[in-house]
Design an enzyme around this catalytic site. Structure first.
Site, PDB file in Angstrom:
ATOM      1  N   ASP A 108      -0.779  -9.564   8.860  1.00 17.43           N
ATOM      2  CA  ASP A 108       0.553  -9.705   9.448  1.00 17.43           C
ATOM      3  C   ASP A 108       0.684 -11.162   9.905  1.00 17.43           C
ATOM      4  OD1 ASP A 108       3.021  -8.901  10.590  1.00 17.43           O
ATOM      5  OD2 ASP A 108       2.080  -8.315  12.453  1.00 17.43           O
TER       6      ASP A 108
ATOM      7  N   LYS B 135      -9.912   0.602  13.383  1.00 16.70           N
ATOM      8  CA  LYS B 135      -9.998   1.835  12.624  1.00 16.70           C
ATOM      9  C   LYS B 135      -9.120   1.779  11.379  1.00 16.70           C
ATOM     10  CE  LYS B 135     -10.371   4.267  17.014  1.00 16.70           C
ATOM     11  NZ  LYS B 135      -9.616   5.085  17.987  1.00 16.70           N
TER      12      LYS B 135
ATOM     13  N   ARG C  71      -2.362   7.777  11.413  1.00 15.79           N
ATOM     14  CA  ARG C  71      -3.356   7.175  10.504  1.00 15.79           C
ATOM     15  C   ARG C  71      -3.664   8.074   9.321  1.00 15.79           C
ATOM     16  NH1 ARG C  71      -5.558   2.648  13.028  1.00 15.79           N
ATOM     17  NH2 ARG C  71      -5.908   2.792  15.270  1.00 15.79           N
TER      18      ARG C  71
HETATM   19  P1  IMP Z   1      -2.459  -9.843  12.463  1.00 22.23           P
HETATM   20  O1  IMP Z   1      -3.599 -10.352  13.302  1.00 22.23           O
HETATM   21  O2  IMP Z   1      -1.136 -10.138  13.098  1.00 22.23           O
HETATM   22  O3  IMP Z   1      -2.523 -10.260  11.030  1.00 22.23           O
HETATM   23  O4  IMP Z   1      -2.466  -8.288  12.570  1.00 22.23           O
HETATM   24  C1  IMP Z   1      -3.249  -7.436  11.876  1.00 22.23           C
HETATM   25  C2  IMP Z   1      -3.244  -6.121  12.611  1.00 22.23           C
HETATM   26  O5  IMP Z   1      -1.950  -5.808  13.171  1.00 22.23           O
HETATM   27  C3  IMP Z   1      -3.544  -5.003  11.671  1.00 22.23           C
HETATM   28  O6  IMP Z   1      -4.934  -4.767  11.583  1.00 22.23           O
HETATM   29  C4  IMP Z   1      -2.809  -3.834  12.294  1.00 22.23           C
HETATM   30  O7  IMP Z   1      -3.622  -3.211  13.246  1.00 22.23           O
HETATM   31  C5  IMP Z   1      -1.650  -4.437  13.026  1.00 22.23           C
HETATM   32  N1  IMP Z   1      -0.371  -4.290  12.283  1.00 22.23           N
HETATM   33  C6  IMP Z   1       0.418  -5.272  11.825  1.00 22.23           C
HETATM   34  N2  IMP Z   1       1.513  -4.801  11.206  1.00 22.23           N
HETATM   35  C7  IMP Z   1       1.409  -3.452  11.266  1.00 22.23           C
HETATM   36  C8  IMP Z   1       2.244  -2.362  10.778  1.00 22.23           C
HETATM   37  O8  IMP Z   1       3.308  -2.525  10.164  1.00 22.23           O
HETATM   38  N3  IMP Z   1       1.787  -1.110  11.042  1.00 22.23           N
HETATM   39  C9  IMP Z   1       0.637  -0.858  11.703  1.00 22.23           C
HETATM   40  N4  IMP Z   1      -0.176  -1.839  12.166  1.00 22.23           N
HETATM   41  C10 IMP Z   1       0.220  -3.122  11.957  1.00 22.23           C
END
Ligand code: IMP
Ligand code: MG
Length: 180
Positions: free
Chosen positions: A102, A42, A164
């Site tokens: 991230d 979302k 959100r």
């Molecule tokens: P990745 O797979 O680690 O790159 O994570 C991406 C997902 O982690 C994003 O779509 C978010 O849902 C979540 N995420 C990572 N950092 C944050 C943050 O600081 N706030 C909220 N959601 C986060």
């Protein structure tokens, strides 16, 4: 300021202006072509809605829901697709849109999955980039803002499903984490 926010990183005007720039850049880069925008629910809904308004090209919009499973703080890199695309992306340019990159695992896994479906191309756009947290070589093609390693909410980003709908992007107070 919202009571649970420690610091606002980007206000509504800054977010809107930056997304407009990204949309204009995408419009130039894909000139004369169309694209399928694949938005990850979302978190990416607010970013996707604003971004696509500024892409002056034929755009088709589709959504996916993915969740990483396993321990919630340590990403396993396993991605579970709970809602797949309605669109056939074969022969199309695809722009994969998420709220934040991230570790990079989500975008890596999903772009690899989309590539198996024979699109013309797959590029990625994120509103936020927490570069210091990356565990792979993944980088988004279009980035709104680089941010430090802090947990942020608002403009689509959540903490346990909340916040959100905040119109700004802010750092959550540590006391809020402690309560959950
Ligand atoms: P990745 O797979 O680690 O790159 O994570 C991406 C997902 O982690 C994003 O779509 C978010 O849902 C979540 N995420 C990572 N950092 C944050 C943050 O600081 N706030 C909220 N959601 C986060
Ligand atoms: Mg997310």
């Amino acid at each position: 300021m919202h009571k649970d926010i420690k610091q606002v990183l980007f206000d509504e005007d800054e977010i809107r202006n930056r997304i407009k720039e990204l949309g204009e850049q995408i419009t130039k880069d894909y000139a004369g072509q169309g694209l399928v925008v694949v938005s990850l629910l979302k978190g990416a809904v607010y970013f996707t809605a604003e971004l696509t308004k500024h892409i002056d090209l034929p755009v088709r919009l589709d959504f996916m829901i993915s969740s990483s499973y396993g321990n919630s703080t340590i990403s396993t890199g396993s991605i579970n697709i709970t809602k797949d695309l309605d669109e056939n992306i074969a022969g199309k340019h695809v722009l994969l849109v998420d709220d934040i990159i991230d570790t990079g695992l989500t975008l890596e896994k999903i772009s690899n999955l989309l590539l198996t479906r024979n699109p013309l191309s797959v590029k990625t756009a994120v509103l936020l980039d927490k570069g210091s947290r990356r565990v792979n070589a993944m980088n988004a093609d279009y980035v709104g803002f680089e941010i430090p390693d802090e947990f942020v909410v608002g403009y689509g980003l959540d903490f346990a499903g909340d916040y959100r709908n905040l119109p700004v992007i802010g750092i959550l107070k540590p006391s809020v984490f402690a309560k959950k």
